[in-house]
Design an enzyme around this catalytic site. Structure first.
Site, mmCIF file in Angstrom:
data_model
loop_
_atom_site.group_PDB
_atom_site.id
_atom_site.type_symbol
_atom_site.label_atom_id
_atom_site.label_comp_id
_atom_site.label_asym_id
_atom_site.label_seq_id
_atom_site.Cartn_x
_atom_site.Cartn_y
_atom_site.Cartn_z
ATOM 1 N N PHE A 14 33.238 50.044 6.473
ATOM 2 C CA PHE A 14 32.352 49.780 5.338
ATOM 3 C C PHE A 14 30.885 49.721 5.807
ATOM 4 O O PHE A 14 30.065 50.565 5.419
ATOM 5 C CB PHE A 14 32.818 48.486 4.662
ATOM 6 N N ASP A 34 35.357 55.169 16.134
ATOM 7 C CA ASP A 34 36.245 54.309 15.339
ATOM 8 C C ASP A 34 37.677 54.644 15.715
ATOM 9 O O ASP A 34 37.994 55.812 15.964
ATOM 10 C CB ASP A 34 36.016 54.591 13.834
ATOM 11 N N ASP A 59 39.376 53.781 20.567
ATOM 12 C CA ASP A 59 39.479 52.316 20.485
ATOM 13 C C ASP A 59 38.559 51.714 21.547
ATOM 14 O O ASP A 59 38.816 51.877 22.750
ATOM 15 C CB ASP A 59 40.943 51.923 20.738
ATOM 16 N N LYS A 94 40.758 41.393 20.856
ATOM 17 C CA LYS A 94 40.394 42.348 21.908
ATOM 18 C C LYS A 94 39.091 43.092 21.615
ATOM 19 O O LYS A 94 38.268 43.291 22.498
ATOM 20 C CB LYS A 94 41.534 43.359 22.123
ATOM 21 N N ASN A 102 32.991 46.212 27.146
ATOM 22 C CA ASN A 102 32.863 47.650 27.429
ATOM 23 C C ASN A 102 31.524 48.197 26.929
ATOM 24 O O ASN A 102 30.871 48.992 27.607
ATOM 25 C CB ASN A 102 33.993 48.431 26.747
ATOM 26 N N GLY A 105 28.610 47.043 28.975
ATOM 27 C CA GLY A 105 28.601 47.832 30.219
ATOM 28 C C GLY A 105 28.026 49.219 29.987
ATOM 29 O O GLY A 105 27.231 49.722 30.784
ATOM 30 N N ALA A 117 27.360 42.956 16.102
ATOM 31 C CA ALA A 117 27.574 42.358 14.778
ATOM 32 C C ALA A 117 28.328 41.055 14.934
ATOM 33 O O ALA A 117 29.513 41.033 15.249
ATOM 34 C CB ALA A 117 28.387 43.327 13.915
ATOM 35 N N TYR A 148 39.271 35.692 14.911
ATOM 36 C CA TYR A 148 38.004 36.367 14.582
ATOM 37 C C TYR A 148 36.829 35.505 15.030
ATOM 38 O O TYR A 148 35.940 35.965 15.759
ATOM 39 C CB TYR A 148 37.955 36.610 13.081
ATOM 40 N N LYS A 152 34.179 36.394 18.026
ATOM 41 C CA LYS A 152 32.754 36.604 17.742
ATOM 42 C C LYS A 152 31.879 35.600 18.497
ATOM 43 O O LYS A 152 30.760 35.923 18.909
ATOM 44 C CB LYS A 152 32.509 36.501 16.235
#
Ligand code: UDP
Length: 320
Positions: A14, A34, A59, A94, A102, A105, A117, A148, A152
């Site tokens: 979105f 994505d 991923d 993950k 990742n 890096g 985000a 979640y 975050k």
């Protein structure tokens, strides 16, 4: 002058898809990435003919390779609704942790500036109202939302560690409830749930007594804020959202009115750890980004409803 190149993870989601459009409009070369678990290729299909647009089906929790230079990275890959965290809790953890590592890096290797985000969820069920960036939050680490919220929070910690230790240029946006075209109809969020129910002539499911509050920001306002934050020199977290606060019951009533639906409201059990109130304090964004939302709820809801109505019955079903 050669065009700047930006990687947008979660690019088919979105928010990601709106960001891809925005940066193409501003003359950037955009690489969208994505894994399409919660993203939808239809959100970016119209961008494929653009020579400045590339898409990688990948991923980001696994090693990320992008050939060529990158000036900027926006890390927006993550499931972002309570139903998704319940369905795919491990992937949620993950992508916020390993995925962020990742991309930090990659940013270091490419000498790119990275914006991650984050979310108002890092404030949990807040004991301070409205929430400003200086509030540390009230989060249940082991509840259903913990996968979640804690991912975050870890993401913010990791980003600041790269900022301090590696002197990487980082930005952190804390996103409050945002809505607009391309939300998934069945991701469990209040707005697409209510619009979908109204369109199908079903009753609107309000959780609890509907007295919990949220503050909803239209997507174009959010995208403008993110754009300004990325280009600013401010490296501490910044709240972005619309401070106009409403109870969920009133919100459901607004949608009934907007859609002209004869549906009724049906009250259902309140999910565990559902925050009682949420409203962003956006003084910092006003000060450092000269930003505030421009689209009020009636205008934003009308645009969103027009989009969903225009999908037609088949796509409405497919987007379930
Ligand atoms: N909600 C609701 N009915 C629904 C979906 C959500 O009453 O069908 C409520 C939900 O419990 C929460 C609010 O609406 O209190 C906003 O939910 P959403 O998932 O959109 O955002 P979040 O809870 O992540 O802020």
């Amino acid at each position: 002058m050669s065009k700047k190149r930006i990687l947008i993870t979660g690019g088919a989601g979105f928010l990601g898809s709106h960001l891809c459009e925005h940066f193409l409009d501003k003359g950037y070369r955009v690489v969208a990435m994505d894994n399409l678990i919660t993203g939808d290729i239809r959100n970016i299909e119209h961008l494929f003919p653009n020579p400045d647009f590339e898409f990688y089906h990948h991923d980001v929790s696994k090693f990320v390779h992008v050939a060529g230079p990158l000036d900027y990275i926006l890390h927006f890959a993550s499931p972002a609704s309570p139903i998704d965290y319940l369905k795919i809790p491990i992937q949620t953890l993950k992508v916020g942790s390993l995925g962020t590592h990742n991309l930090l890096g990659l940013a270091l290797a490419k000498r790119a500036r990275i914006l991650v985000a984050s979310t108002s969820e890092i404030y949990g069920d807040p004991l301070v109202h409205p929430q400003s960036e200086s509030y540390w939050g009230n989060v249940n680490p082991i509840g259903p939302r913990g996968v979640y919220d804690e991912a975050k929070r870890f993401q913010e910690a990791m980003t600041m560690a790269y900022n301090r230790y590696h002197k990487l240029e980082t930005r952190i946006v804390r996103i409050f409830n945002t809505y607009g075209p391309r939300m998934r109809l069945n991701d469990g969020r209040a707005l697409p749930a209510f619009i979908g129910q109204a369109l199908r002539g079903e009753s609107l499911t309000v959780f609890g007594d509907g007295s919990q509050t949220r503050s909803f920001c239209y997507v174009s306002d959010l995208v403008e804020g993110i754009y300004r934050l990325l280009l600013s020199d401010y490296d501490q977290p910044v709240n972005l959202g619309n401070p106009s606060e409403i109870t969920i019951k009133e919100f459901a009533e607004e949608i009934l009115k907007l859609t002209g639906s004869k549906s009724t409201i049906e009250f259902k059990a309140l999910p565990e750890d559902d925050p009682k109130q949420r409203q962003p304090d956006i003084s910092l964004a006003k000060k450092v980004l000269d930003w505030e939302p421009k689209v009020d709820r009636s205008e934003g809801l009308a645009k969103t409803y027009t989009y969903f109505k225009g999908l037609g019955p088949q796509e409405l079903r497919e987007r379930q």
